[in-house]
Design a protein around this motif. Structure first.
Motif, PDB file in Angstrom:
ATOM      1  N   GLU A   2     -21.978   5.829  16.471  1.00 11.50           N
ATOM      2  CA  GLU A   2     -22.018   5.786  15.012  1.00 11.50           C
ATOM      3  C   GLU A   2     -20.600   5.852  14.432  1.00 11.50           C
ATOM      4  O   GLU A   2     -20.312   5.235  13.415  1.00 11.50           O
ATOM      5  CB  GLU A   2     -22.859   6.954  14.502  1.00 11.50           C
ATOM      6  N   SER A   3     -19.706   6.581  15.110  1.00 14.75           N
ATOM      7  CA  SER A   3     -18.310   6.698  14.674  1.00 14.75           C
ATOM      8  C   SER A   3     -17.588   5.364  14.721  1.00 14.75           C
ATOM      9  O   SER A   3     -16.558   5.199  14.065  1.00 14.75           O
ATOM     10  CB  SER A   3     -17.557   7.707  15.553  1.00 14.75           C
ATOM     11  N   PRO A   7     -17.983   2.779  10.427  1.00 16.66           N
ATOM     12  CA  PRO A   7     -16.697   2.354   9.865  1.00 16.66           C
ATOM     13  C   PRO A   7     -16.474   0.838   9.934  1.00 16.66           C
ATOM     14  O   PRO A   7     -15.927   0.247   9.000  1.00 16.66           O
ATOM     15  CB  PRO A   7     -15.666   3.094  10.731  1.00 16.66           C
ATOM     16  N   ASN A  57      -8.724  13.434   9.782  1.00 15.04           N
ATOM     17  CA  ASN A  57      -9.086  14.381  10.828  1.00 15.04           C
ATOM     18  C   ASN A  57      -8.429  15.734  10.586  1.00 15.04           C
ATOM     19  O   ASN A  57      -9.049  16.785  10.734  1.00 15.04           O
ATOM     20  CB  ASN A  57      -8.661  13.795  12.183  1.00 15.04           C
ATOM     21  N   LEU A 126     -13.785   8.536   6.435  1.00 17.45           N
ATOM     22  CA  LEU A 126     -14.617   8.351   7.626  1.00 17.45           C
ATOM     23  C   LEU A 126     -14.112   9.206   8.790  1.00 17.45           C
ATOM     24  O   LEU A 126     -14.907   9.769   9.544  1.00 17.45           O
ATOM     25  CB  LEU A 126     -14.674   6.876   8.004  1.00 17.45           C
ATOM     26  N   ALA A 127     -12.793   9.307   8.929  1.00 19.07           N
ATOM     27  CA  ALA A 127     -12.230  10.149   9.990  1.00 19.07           C
ATOM     28  C   ALA A 127     -12.532  11.622   9.740  1.00 19.07           C
ATOM     29  O   ALA A 127     -12.684  12.398  10.684  1.00 19.07           O
ATOM     30  CB  ALA A 127     -10.727   9.930  10.118  1.00 19.07           C
ATOM     31  N   GLN A 129     -15.302  12.586   8.293  1.00 19.23           N
ATOM     32  CA  GLN A 129     -16.749  12.747   8.455  1.00 19.23           C
ATOM     33  C   GLN A 129     -17.206  12.642   9.901  1.00 19.23           C
ATOM     34  O   GLN A 129     -18.117  13.350  10.314  1.00 19.23           O
ATOM     35  CB  GLN A 129     -17.483  11.698   7.619  1.00 19.23           C
ATOM     36  N   TYR A 130     -16.594  11.763  10.665  1.00 18.52           N
ATOM     37  CA  TYR A 130     -17.054  11.517  12.037  1.00 18.52           C
ATOM     38  C   TYR A 130     -16.126  12.191  13.041  1.00 18.52           C
ATOM     39  O   TYR A 130     -14.916  12.197  12.872  1.00 18.52           O
ATOM     40  CB  TYR A 130     -17.138  10.012  12.310  1.00 18.52           C
ATOM     41  N   PRO A 131     -16.693  12.714  14.123  1.00 19.08           N
ATOM     42  CA  PRO A 131     -15.896  13.511  15.064  1.00 19.08           C
ATOM     43  C   PRO A 131     -14.979  12.707  15.994  1.00 19.08           C
ATOM     44  O   PRO A 131     -14.035  13.247  16.528  1.00 19.08           O
ATOM     45  CB  PRO A 131     -16.960  14.255  15.879  1.00 19.08           C
ATOM     46  N   HIS A 132     -15.239  11.435  16.163  1.00 17.95           N
ATOM     47  CA  HIS A 132     -14.480  10.640  17.132  1.00 17.95           C
ATOM     48  C   HIS A 132     -13.417   9.810  16.414  1.00 17.95           C
ATOM     49  O   HIS A 132     -13.637   8.650  16.064  1.00 17.95           O
ATOM     50  CB  HIS A 132     -15.418   9.760  17.950  1.00 17.95           C
ATOM     51  N   PHE A 133     -12.278  10.427  16.214  1.00 21.35           N
ATOM     52  CA  PHE A 133     -11.157   9.859  15.457  1.00 21.35           C
ATOM     53  C   PHE A 133     -10.767   8.463  15.956  1.00 21.35           C
ATOM     54  O   PHE A 133     -10.607   7.531  15.172  1.00 21.35           O
ATOM     55  CB  PHE A 133      -9.998  10.852  15.536  1.00 21.35           C
ATOM     56  N   VAL A 136     -13.317   5.853  15.022  1.00 23.59           N
ATOM     57  CA  VAL A 136     -13.245   5.535  13.593  1.00 23.59           C
ATOM     58  C   VAL A 136     -12.114   4.543  13.339  1.00 23.59           C
ATOM     59  O   VAL A 136     -12.298   3.533  12.642  1.00 23.59           O
ATOM     60  CB  VAL A 136     -13.066   6.814  12.743  1.00 23.59           C
TER      61      VAL A 136
END
Length: 193
Positions: A2-3, A7, A57, A126-127, A129-133, A136
């Motif tokens: 999803e990450s 995006p 992040n 987005l960075a 919100q999502y854990p996988h920089f 993203v």
């Protein structure tokens, strides 16, 4: 994943009709060398979105999950509204750069054009919100390429035939949906639902 996918979709939609897409069209018309232009877009976008993603992040570490969700919801609403406003390209951004060739001109012009642009702001959000920089940044870069590479390759043909108003509205709806989701998450994290 999803990450990566969210995006990609968000930035691809937001980029349609954006000033950097107009810049890609202008560069394609002036240089008529698509591959150096595409590589310039790749390098400039990776550099710009990596910095924006790192900021997102980093900022995320200062807020509680609930507060961050409220900030994200408000930011997504603002970007949704911003997406509805068509961009214009200032010729001054690119006029003096042509002497550097297509790759360097694209690299510099795209990097500068993305500063403070809605896709850069979206990358920060987005960075956060999502854990996988890294995913993203890869997704926002891929979204940028999905929107700009066809314009570079097809020149005026593609840009003149796209329903830009409809695409801007779809992008605004996508940002609004993210705002609703972030607001829902904020309500849950705040204990209000």
């Amino acid at each position: 994943m999803e990450s990566l996918f969210v995006p990609t979709l968000i930035v691809a939609l937001a980029e349609i009709g954006d000033k950097t897409q107009l810049l890609a069209l202008l560069l394609a018309a002036r240089f008529r060398k698509p591959w150096p232009i595409i590589w310039g877009i790749v390098v400039a976008t990776l550099a710009n979105h990596f910095a924006a993603g790192a900021i997102g992040n980093w900022v995320a570490s200062f807020f509680s999950p609930a507060t961050l969700s409220w900030i994200l919801a408000a930011s997504f609403v603002a970007v949704a509204a911003w997406t509805l406003v068509p961009d214009k390209l200032d010729d001054d951004e690119e006029s003096g750069l042509k002497k550097y060739g297509p790759f360097l001109t694209t690299l510099i012009a795209f990097f500068l054009a993305e500063m403070g642009d809605k896709t850069q702001v979206a990358t920060v959000m987005l960075a956060a919100q999502y854990p996988h920089f890294i995913l993203v940044v890869a997704g926002t870069t891929l979204g940028m390429l999905l929107a700009n590479v066809p314009v570079v390759l097809a020149g005026n043909f593609a840009a003149e035939r796209l329903p830009l108003t409809l695409i801007r509205r779809l992008a605004a709806c996508a940002f609004a949906a993210l705002a609703i989701y972030a607001g829902y998450q904020a309500l849950k994290l705040s204990g209000l639902i």
